[in-house]
Enzyme design. Sequence first.
Site, PDB file in Angstrom:
ATOM      1  CG  ASP A 106      67.289  21.626  10.344  1.00 53.05           C
ATOM      2  OD1 ASP A 106      67.456  23.148  10.542  1.00 53.05           O
ATOM      3  OD2 ASP A 106      66.946  21.221  11.655  1.00 53.05           O
ATOM      4  CB  CYS A 133      66.640  30.048   4.198  1.00 49.14           C
ATOM      5  SG  CYS A 133      67.332  29.776   5.811  1.00 49.14           S
ATOM      6  CB  ALA A 134      69.494  28.236  -0.714  1.00 48.06           C
ATOM      7  N   GLY A 135      65.824  27.658  -0.539  1.00 50.03           N
ATOM      8  CA  GLY A 135      65.387  28.113  -1.812  1.00 50.03           C
ATOM      9  C   GLY A 135      64.195  28.808  -1.773  1.00 50.03           C
ATOM     10  CB  CYS A 184      59.625  38.278   2.434  1.00 47.07           C
ATOM     11  SG  CYS A 184      59.053  39.419   0.931  1.00 47.07           S
ATOM     12  CE  LYS A 221      66.108  37.478  -0.902  1.00 44.54           C
ATOM     13  NZ  LYS A 221      65.321  36.514  -0.548  1.00 44.54           N
ATOM     14  CG  ASP A 226      65.068  35.830   2.692  1.00 46.69           C
ATOM     15  OD1 ASP A 226      64.971  35.821   3.427  1.00 46.69           O
ATOM     16  OD2 ASP A 226      65.273  35.600   1.431  1.00 46.69           O
TER      17      ASP A 226
END
Length: 472
Positions: free
Chosen positions: A339, A288-290, A409, A294, A356
């Site tokens: 996805d 979930c890189a956006g 978060c 990170k 994340d």
Amino acid sequence: MSEQSRPPRRPAKPYRRPQRDPVRILAFEALRAVDERDAYANLVLPPLLRKARENGDFDTRDAALATELVYGTLRRQGTYDAVIAACVDRPLREVDPPVLDVLSLGVHQLLGTRIPTHAAVSASVELARVVLGDGRAKFVNAVLRKVARDDLQGWIEKVAPPYDEDPEDHLAVVHSHPRWVVSALWDSLGGGRAGIEELLAADNERPEVTLVARPGRATAEELLREDAAVPGRWSPYAVRLAEGGEPGAVEAVREGRAGVQDEGSQLVALALANVPLDGPDGKWLDGCAGPGGKAALLGALAAERGAVLLASEKQPHRAGLVEKALHGNPGPYQVIAADGTRPPWRPGSFDRVLMDVPCTGLGALRRRPEARWRRRPEDLDNFAPLQRSLLRTALDSVRVGGVVGYATCSPHLAETRAVVADVLKQHPDAELIDARPLLPGVPDLGEGPDIQLWPHIHGTDAMYLALIRRTA
């Protein structure tokens, strides 16, 4: 009475046009965008400030005041609403939102800044005349004059229920958090009154700007040569900018060799990278890189070991942000729009996986103070299936002996330990590993094996991390 005996009429007072105050008009526009479009202040405010500077309307002090008015009002909105409610003769829901925004800005100037009372009231009334009209400006004037009769502490004593009668509602009013958020944070934190008061107070403080020196491209020592720069607390790549420090003025940031990244976010990536592995360590995944913070740090760490990072992000525009963050990475990488719940890669393809997951963001209320008013308890139910699905994908994607980092978060137990526990029940082939030794020098990481960071303890966002090893 005869015409001759009547006293002469006083000449009508000439109409005075309202004075336009660019600072307060901009602050009002930002609040309206947050309210009307569900925008985030940290995304709305910078372009407004940039435009004001380009037009010659603002200098540095003006920008600082506008920023304080916007963020200060949003952080204290709950407290200010309680004060305003005590000064009007109708429910707040019946007050037009633009009027409420002007009132909130005025209350913040009266109760949350050092602006003199007369100046705070008169400036707010002038703003009301410009954006609301003279009629509603009179209402604003009457309300603010009532507010000005006491200071913040005096108003809190009037509008907050006693702690002994209703602890959560008392803290909600005093520290300007919704009651359900107070309750959830208290459950996650544990302990007595002192700890939760410190946490809620930390949520209302202005966060420092923290930079990350991307390994192989920049060093913390280089960033520390900048004005107003001090070392990070825990991450060897972190540098904090003192108040007034501007990231855009840092050459390494402009060139993409460094970035803006909370130290908690850096620690999550570092802990995953520090897990000892048996066997190959050449393929890493950020699932979930956006928007890419990170991923950029993981990509640089992977490059130092000769590993390749695949950064996957569902939303194409966010995948573009990831590509931008990784541009210039010293080693090979790939960015795809995919996805994470229906991944295009084969099971068992990776040695390290970071997931994340999307969450309520209750761990970043310092940076996005409006999120506390926007989120609802039912949002937890909406995120829950996605969070569990993404963690299952991560466990399916890692090889036997590899490791998964599940991060949010948010400190809410429904988004952290509950998700991990539920998924591990379905995965007897995986086990939690103790993450605490992987962040040497970072204190107060809890009972483990997972990690919860806190704003009032670590000076970071309230990041959560569980590390899970695939065993069979």
